[in-house]
Motif scaffolding. Structure first.
Motif, PDB file in Angstrom:
ATOM      1  N   TYR A  40       0.830  -1.214   0.000  1.00 15.26           N
ATOM      2  CA  TYR A  40       0.000   0.000   0.000  1.00 15.26           C
ATOM      3  C   TYR A  40       0.860   1.259   0.000  1.00 15.26           C
ATOM      4  CZ  TYR A  40      -3.368   3.513   1.413  1.00 15.26           C
ATOM      5  OH  TYR A  40      -4.133   4.644   1.460  1.00 15.26           O
ATOM      6  N   LEU A  41       1.881   1.310   0.844  1.00 13.17           N
ATOM      7  CA  LEU A  41       2.713   2.507   0.921  1.00 13.17           C
ATOM      8  C   LEU A  41       3.449   2.764  -0.393  1.00 13.17           C
ATOM      9  CD1 LEU A  41       4.187   2.110   4.529  1.00 13.17           C
ATOM     10  CD2 LEU A  41       2.426   3.729   3.779  1.00 13.17           C
ATOM     11  N   ARG A  42       3.881   1.713  -1.065  1.00  6.19           N
ATOM     12  CA  ARG A  42       4.578   1.889  -2.337  1.00  6.19           C
ATOM     13  C   ARG A  42       3.643   2.360  -3.442  1.00  6.19           C
ATOM     14  NH1 ARG A  42       6.558  -3.274  -1.104  1.00  6.19           N
ATOM     15  NH2 ARG A  42       5.382  -4.120  -2.875  1.00  6.19           N
ATOM     16  N   GLN A  43       2.367   1.970  -3.351  1.00  6.38           N
ATOM     17  CA  GLN A  43       1.449   2.183  -4.477  1.00  6.38           C
ATOM     18  C   GLN A  43       0.467   3.340  -4.282  1.00  6.38           C
ATOM     19  OE1 GLN A  43      -0.553  -1.544  -5.147  1.00  6.38           O
ATOM     20  NE2 GLN A  43       1.234  -2.499  -6.129  1.00  6.38           N
ATOM     21  N   ASN A  44       0.446   3.969  -3.121  1.00  8.55           N
ATOM     22  CA  ASN A  44      -0.620   4.920  -2.841  1.00  8.55           C
ATOM     23  C   ASN A  44      -0.105   6.272  -2.364  1.00  8.55           C
ATOM     24  OD1 ASN A  44      -3.499   3.421  -2.891  1.00  8.55           O
ATOM     25  ND2 ASN A  44      -1.872   1.986  -2.310  1.00  8.55           N
ATOM     26  N   LEU A  45       0.750   6.883  -3.185  1.00  9.75           N
ATOM     27  CA  LEU A  45       1.244   8.215  -2.824  1.00  9.75           C
ATOM     28  C   LEU A  45       1.114   9.208  -3.964  1.00  9.75           C
ATOM     29  CD1 LEU A  45       2.562  10.139  -0.871  1.00  9.75           C
ATOM     30  CD2 LEU A  45       4.800   9.277  -1.580  1.00  9.75           C
ATOM     31  N   ALA A  46       1.617   8.883  -5.146  1.00 10.93           N
ATOM     32  CA  ALA A  46       1.631   9.846  -6.243  1.00 10.93           C
ATOM     33  C   ALA A  46       1.012   9.219  -7.496  1.00 10.93           C
ATOM     34  CB  ALA A  46       3.069  10.278  -6.534  1.00 10.93           C
ATOM     35  N   PRO A  47       0.260   9.983  -8.274  1.00  9.54           N
ATOM     36  CA  PRO A  47      -0.010  11.428  -8.129  1.00  9.54           C
ATOM     37  C   PRO A  47      -1.102  11.775  -7.130  1.00  9.54           C
ATOM     38  CG  PRO A  47      -1.097  10.602 -10.076  1.00  9.54           C
ATOM     39  CD  PRO A  47      -0.309   9.451  -9.525  1.00  9.54           C
ATOM     40  N   TYR A  48      -1.802  10.751  -6.597  1.00  6.54           N
ATOM     41  CA  TYR A  48      -2.823  11.031  -5.584  1.00  6.54           C
ATOM     42  C   TYR A  48      -2.479  10.243  -4.331  1.00  6.54           C
ATOM     43  CZ  TYR A  48      -7.324  11.172  -3.200  1.00  6.54           C
ATOM     44  OH  TYR A  48      -8.315  11.360  -2.276  1.00  6.54           O
ATOM     45  N   PRO A  49      -2.411  10.907  -3.182  1.00  2.00           N
ATOM     46  CA  PRO A  49      -2.825  12.292  -2.922  1.00  2.00           C
ATOM     47  C   PRO A  49      -1.760  13.359  -3.150  1.00  2.00           C
ATOM     48  CG  PRO A  49      -2.276  11.216  -0.866  1.00  2.00           C
ATOM     49  CD  PRO A  49      -2.129  10.165  -1.919  1.00  2.00           C
ATOM     50  N   LEU A  50      -0.511  12.986  -3.492  1.00  2.00           N
ATOM     51  CA  LEU A  50       0.570  13.973  -3.560  1.00  2.00           C
ATOM     52  C   LEU A  50       1.093  14.121  -4.981  1.00  2.00           C
ATOM     53  CD1 LEU A  50       2.331  15.824  -1.746  1.00  2.00           C
ATOM     54  CD2 LEU A  50       3.990  13.947  -1.641  1.00  2.00           C
ATOM     55  N   ASP A  51       1.154  15.355  -5.451  1.00  2.00           N
ATOM     56  CA  ASP A  51       1.715  15.678  -6.758  1.00  2.00           C
ATOM     57  C   ASP A  51       3.232  15.805  -6.618  1.00  2.00           C
ATOM     58  OD1 ASP A  51       2.498  16.718  -9.162  1.00  2.00           O
ATOM     59  OD2 ASP A  51       1.427  18.625  -8.951  1.00  2.00           O
ATOM     60  N   LEU A  52       3.963  14.920  -7.300  1.00  2.00           N
ATOM     61  CA  LEU A  52       5.420  14.920  -7.211  1.00  2.00           C
ATOM     62  C   LEU A  52       6.080  15.385  -8.502  1.00  2.00           C
ATOM     63  CD1 LEU A  52       6.034  11.623  -5.190  1.00  2.00           C
ATOM     64  CD2 LEU A  52       6.367  13.977  -4.403  1.00  2.00           C
ATOM     65  N   THR A  53       5.343  16.101  -9.359  1.00  2.00           N
ATOM     66  CA  THR A  53       5.951  16.662 -10.561  1.00  2.00           C
ATOM     67  C   THR A  53       6.801  17.876 -10.181  1.00  2.00           C
ATOM     68  OG1 THR A  53       4.019  18.058 -10.966  1.00  2.00           O
ATOM     69  CG2 THR A  53       4.057  15.889 -12.012  1.00  2.00           C
ATOM     70  N   LEU A  54       7.788  18.196 -11.011  1.00  2.00           N
ATOM     71  CA  LEU A  54       8.675  19.312 -10.704  1.00  2.00           C
ATOM     72  C   LEU A  54       7.942  20.642 -10.687  1.00  2.00           C
ATOM     73  CD1 LEU A  54      11.897  18.402 -12.744  1.00  2.00           C
ATOM     74  CD2 LEU A  54      11.579  18.263 -10.279  1.00  2.00           C
ATOM     75  N   ASP A  55       6.973  20.811 -11.597  1.00  2.39           N
ATOM     76  CA  ASP A  55       6.292  22.096 -11.730  1.00  2.39           C
ATOM     77  C   ASP A  55       4.878  22.104 -11.158  1.00  2.39           C
ATOM     78  OD1 ASP A  55       5.159  20.423 -13.536  1.00  2.39           O
ATOM     79  OD2 ASP A  55       5.559  21.664 -15.310  1.00  2.39           O
ATOM     80  N   LYS A  56       4.544  21.085 -10.370  1.00  3.36           N
ATOM     81  CA  LYS A  56       3.245  21.000  -9.711  1.00  3.36           C
ATOM     82  C   LYS A  56       2.080  20.992 -10.704  1.00  3.36           C
ATOM     83  CE  LYS A  56       5.062  23.632  -5.787  1.00  3.36           C
ATOM     84  NZ  LYS A  56       4.878  24.808  -4.894  1.00  3.36           N
ATOM     85  N   THR A  57       2.252  20.312 -11.806  1.00  6.77           N
ATOM     86  CA  THR A  57       1.196  20.264 -12.827  1.00  6.77           C
ATOM     87  C   THR A  57       0.514  18.913 -12.879  1.00  6.77           C
ATOM     88  OG1 THR A  57       2.810  19.626 -14.518  1.00  6.77           O
ATOM     89  CG2 THR A  57       2.339  21.983 -14.262  1.00  6.77           C
ATOM     90  N   GLY A  58       0.687  18.128 -11.830  1.00 12.55           N
ATOM     91  CA  GLY A  58       0.055  16.809 -11.820  1.00 12.55           C
ATOM     92  C   GLY A  58      -1.448  16.919 -11.961  1.00 12.55           C
ATOM     93  N   SER A  59      -2.041  15.952 -12.640  1.00 16.57           N
ATOM     94  CA  SER A  59      -3.480  16.002 -12.897  1.00 16.57           C
ATOM     95  C   SER A  59      -4.258  15.821 -11.609  1.00 16.57           C
ATOM     96  CB  SER A  59      -3.867  14.911 -13.899  1.00 16.57           C
ATOM     97  OG  SER A  59      -3.543  13.640 -13.364  1.00 16.57           O
ATOM     98  N   THR A  60      -5.424  16.467 -11.546  1.00 17.11           N
ATOM     99  CA  THR A  60      -6.307  16.348 -10.395  1.00 17.11           C
ATOM    100  C   THR A  60      -7.285  15.225 -10.623  1.00 17.11           C
ATOM    101  OG1 THR A  60      -6.131  18.728 -10.047  1.00 17.11           O
ATOM    102  CG2 THR A  60      -7.932  17.570  -8.916  1.00 17.11           C
TER     103      THR A  60
END
Length: 557
Positions: A408-428
């Motif tokens: 679960y920890l490996r698979q449930n972080l990005a992009p939801y709930p956390l956007d880890l793109t450099l420019d914060k443009t991850g899709s909502t």
């Protein structure tokens, strides 16, 4: 320096609800990686032989034990801790002098007390402090009372000042920042806003609310959920005071300075100074008629004028009558490699905040996250106990990693709930992703577990141990942080030192009444657990913990 090889540790009882001794072969924590420091301290014994007597015996070498020893030996009487009061209107945190002598103050560092610290494992600070999420964040709006929030702010500021004045901020990777509590469902977001609205004036300025309608104003514009890298959240509470650090290094820096400044006198007798003995599990305690205690270890017995138990989740091993008041609960944490922008640059996003993610779903979310410094930028991500068997309540072994939680920890972080793109443009996300199909799986460098001590009423137990709980005169304890020890333990350790009789300047620091260990509190908690449960369920942070804790403690009462 004296070292010894690792001893075999009896795992202890397992069927009665009573904790056992720490596991002999614990899981490999990110914080306990081999290093120059670990080479110096692994298997460390200040003296080859175990002393036959000591003024003070401290059982446990984590953050509580280390700072208790510090305050007993090193701290000046005139050091002040400035506490922000909930009605003061001050937006500042709390200040603390941290062992650096102030002008006009007389140092008590020449104290003749000798301290013997006993650690069950081969490595100091290998329990909860060496296995946590690497952050220190006071709970301001979700603390049960303003006095608890004030105490946590004071502890945070004490640690911040301590690492600065001791010149170890860089060595322990102390990084001051804000923290974002992202609420992922409407129900918990409405609850969080209600808690913030109830804050008294002096604490309200410590937090900001951010959602699509209420945006935090900043110079040149506004801060949005996307700016905070949680575009899919319903809202976020931004706390102004938090930090990330390497917690094990903080504690071992304290221990090494104590050993340097207060070396053991009289050679092998172990008299005087600060004596650290690893690989020395304590097996039992016996009262002696003159008010002293016999501390029974795997290597022999010690007569002590006073004993401080700093064992947290393992407390009930020595105090079986505490097994319904402090319950061991296993936490799980992973160090994850952040995704790179592209294979050529290798760049990863740098986070400006630490995080907590909260939701009330079929599997409630209660995760927390901080980032290690770049260029690696590993993500220390923990929680997800709702995916553990019985939510890991009553588990005191930290030698295993639960596969379901690890996945679960490996698979449930990005992009939801956390956007880890450099420019914060991850899709909502358009809605909450379905379990098992949320995100890209991140690579784990380390996955480990640690044992927390969950208190039946959520507050630590600090004070002299009553006889009805197996204690008596000159036996003290400081434990039961309910997974929240970093912003409580250091100053709780100072308060227990005051309770043992060492005076400090009247600087306004008070131990919250909710933390004081009294027979009246024990009786009240045991009689009112169901009422406490109903009250605590109003706080989102408790949604995934209290029902299981109630069941476990009622079964063991």
């Amino acid at each position: 320096m004296n070292t010894t090889s690792s001893s075999n540790i009896n795992p202890g009882p397992s069927s009665s609800g009573q904790a056992g001794l720490p596991s002999a072969n614990p899981s490999a924590s990110y914080w306990l990686q081999p290093s120059d420091i670990s080479q110096r301290l692994d298997d460390y014994r200040s003296t080859h032989d175990l002393p036959q007597s000591a003024d003070t015996v401290i059982v446990g070498s984590g953050i509580t034990g280390a700072f208790a020893a510090w305050f007993l030996l090193e701290q000046t009487r005139g050091t002040k801790v400035v506490v922000v009061r909930s009605g003061s209107g001050s937006g500042a945190g709390a200040g603390a002098g941290a062992g650096k002598e102030k002008e006009g103050n007389s140092s008590s560092s020449s104290s003749e007390r000798d301290i013997l610290m006993l650690e069950a494992r081969r490595q100091p600070c290998s329990g909860a402090t060496g296995r946590n999420g690497g952050h220190c964040q006071p709970f301001v709006y979700s603390a049960s009372t303003p006095s608890i929030a004030e105490f946590e702010l004071a502890t945070y500021q004490f640690l911040k000042t301590f690492v600065e004045e001791q010149g170890i901020a860089g060595a322990v990777d102390w990084r001051t920042h804000k923290t974002v509590h992202a609420y992922l469902t409407e129900e918990v977001w409405e609850g969080a806003k209600a808690l913030v609205e109830k804050l008294p004036e002096g604490l309200r300025g410590q937090v900001d609310l951010v959602d699509d309608e209420t945006r935090k104003v900043k110079e040149g514009g506004e801060t949005t959920l996307r700016d905070l890298r949680v575009p899919g959240a319903k809202g976020a509470v931004v706390q102004k005071h938090a930090a990330s650090l390497w917690p094990w290094k903080l504690v071992v820096c304290v221990l090494e300075r104590l050993m340097e400044r207060f070396p053991v006198r009289n050679g092998g007798t172990g008299e005087g100074g600060f004596n650290l003995q690893t690989n020395t599990p304590v097996l039992g305690l016996e009262k002696v008629g003159d008010g002293r205690w016999t501390v029974i270890t795997s290597r022999g017995s010690i007569k002590a004028n006073r004993v401080l138990l700093a064992m947290n989740g393992y407390t009930s091993y020595l105090l079986p009558e505490m097994k319904d008041l402090i319950v061991p609960v296993r936490s799980q944490v992973a160090s994850l490699r952040p995704p790179t922008q592209d294979a050529t640059s290798g760049k990863v996003a740098e986070l400006d905040y630490s995080y907590a993610f909260v939701s009330e779903e079929q599997f409630p979310r209660d995760e927390y996250l901080m980032q290690r410094p770049l260029p690696g930028g590993e993500l220390i991500y923990g929680g997800a106990r709702s995916h553990a068997e019985n939510k890991a309540v009553g588990v005191w072994q930290d030698d295993e990693v639960e596969r379901g939680v690890a996945t679960y920890l490996r698979q449930n972080l990005a992009p939801y709930p956390l956007d880890l793109t450099l420019d914060k443009t991850g899709s909502t996300p358009t809605d909450i992703p379905k379990e098992g199909n949320e995100t890209t799986e991140l690579e784990a460098t380390h996955q480990w577990t640690g044992i927390m001590g969950f208190s039946r009423d959520s507050h630590p137990w600090v004070g002299r141990v009553p006889e009805r709980l197996g204690g008596g005169e000159n036996l003290y304890m400081c434990a039961g942080y309910t997974g929240h020890g970093m912003p409580q333990a250091a100053l709780a350790a100072r308060m227990i030192v005051e309770i043992t009789g060492k005076p400090f300047a009247d600087d306004g620091l008070k131990l919250p009444q909710e933390m004081v260990l009294t027979e009246e509190r024990v009786s009240w908690v045991r009689e009112n657990t169901k009422a406490l449960l109903k009250e605590q369920q109003q706080a989102p942070e408790w949604s995934a913990t209290m029902p299981e804790l109630l069941t476990a403690t009622e079964r063991r009462a």
